[in-house]
Motif scaffolding. Structure first.
Motif, short mmCIF file in Angstrom:
data_model
loop_
_atom_site.label_atom_id
_atom_site.label_comp_id
_atom_site.label_asym_id
_atom_site.label_seq_id
_atom_site.Cartn_x
_atom_site.Cartn_y
_atom_site.Cartn_z
N THR A 26 -36.72 29.11 41.56
CA THR A 26 -36.69 30.06 40.43
C THR A 26 -37.37 29.19 39.45
N VAL A 27 -38.26 30.04 38.46
CA VAL A 27 -39.14 29.69 37.52
C VAL A 27 -38.71 30.48 36.18
N LYS A 51 -44.06 45.49 29.60
CA LYS A 51 -45.34 45.75 30.20
C LYS A 51 -45.65 44.42 31.35
N ASN A 52 -44.84 43.67 31.44
CA ASN A 52 -44.89 42.37 32.29
C ASN A 52 -44.53 42.74 33.62
N ARG A 53 -45.63 42.75 34.62
CA ARG A 53 -45.38 42.97 36.07
C ARG A 53 -45.21 41.93 36.84
N ASP A 54 -45.29 40.70 36.32
CA ASP A 54 -45.36 39.57 37.06
C ASP A 54 -43.94 38.62 37.18
N ASP A 62 -39.49 33.23 42.40
CA ASP A 62 -38.59 34.15 41.54
C ASP A 62 -38.84 33.75 39.93
N VAL A 63 -39.13 34.52 39.39
CA VAL A 63 -39.34 34.53 37.69
C VAL A 63 -38.33 35.21 36.72
N PHE A 64 -38.06 34.33 36.01
CA PHE A 64 -37.16 34.73 34.87
C PHE A 64 -37.84 34.68 33.61
#
Length: 124
Positions: A39-40, A73-76, A60-62
């Motif tokens: 988890t990032v 707009k962030n899809r990452d 997995d990005v928070f």
């Protein structure tokens, strides 16, 4: 990008920040084989972040960003939170890794933000 290529030709020992960051994250992943999906926290994630893109599907990005329109707009990122890195809406020890680039110069209190990062980062 052309400027970066030119800088590298003038300073061949200079490494691109993303290369250094990837090496660090790769080492962390290697050193923590039990963490199958780290988890990032991506603090100040903006509309995208190359390092997160490199690990898409593996972490997995928070994503925390103060500008809601940019964040949308962030899809990452896995989770999007409009918020402030100095007061994160996360539990103590919630994250394995923290990504934060080009943010410090925008912070009114960088030390407070670093303390908050220390709070939400897992020990070790």
């Amino acid at each position: 990008m052309q400027q970066l290529i030119r800088m590298q030709s003038l300073h061949p020992q200079m490494k691109i920040a993303a290369e250094c960051e990837r090496a660090y994250v790769d080492r962390w992943i290697t050193d923590h084989p039990g963490a199958t999906r780290p988890t990032v926290l991506d603090a100040g994630c903006g509309f995208q972040y190359g390092l997160v893109m490199h690990y898409r599907g593996r972490v997995d990005v928070f994503g925390v960003e103060m500008d809601e329109h940019v964040l949308q707009k962030n899809r990452d990122v896995t989770w999007r939170v409009v918020g402030d890195a100095m007061q994160l809406p996360a539990a103590t020890g919630a994250f394995d890794l923290i990504f934060c680039r080009d943010v410090r110069e925008h912070l009114p209190d960088p030390l407070r933000t670093l303390r908050e990062f220390a709070r939400v980062l897992k020990p070790g």
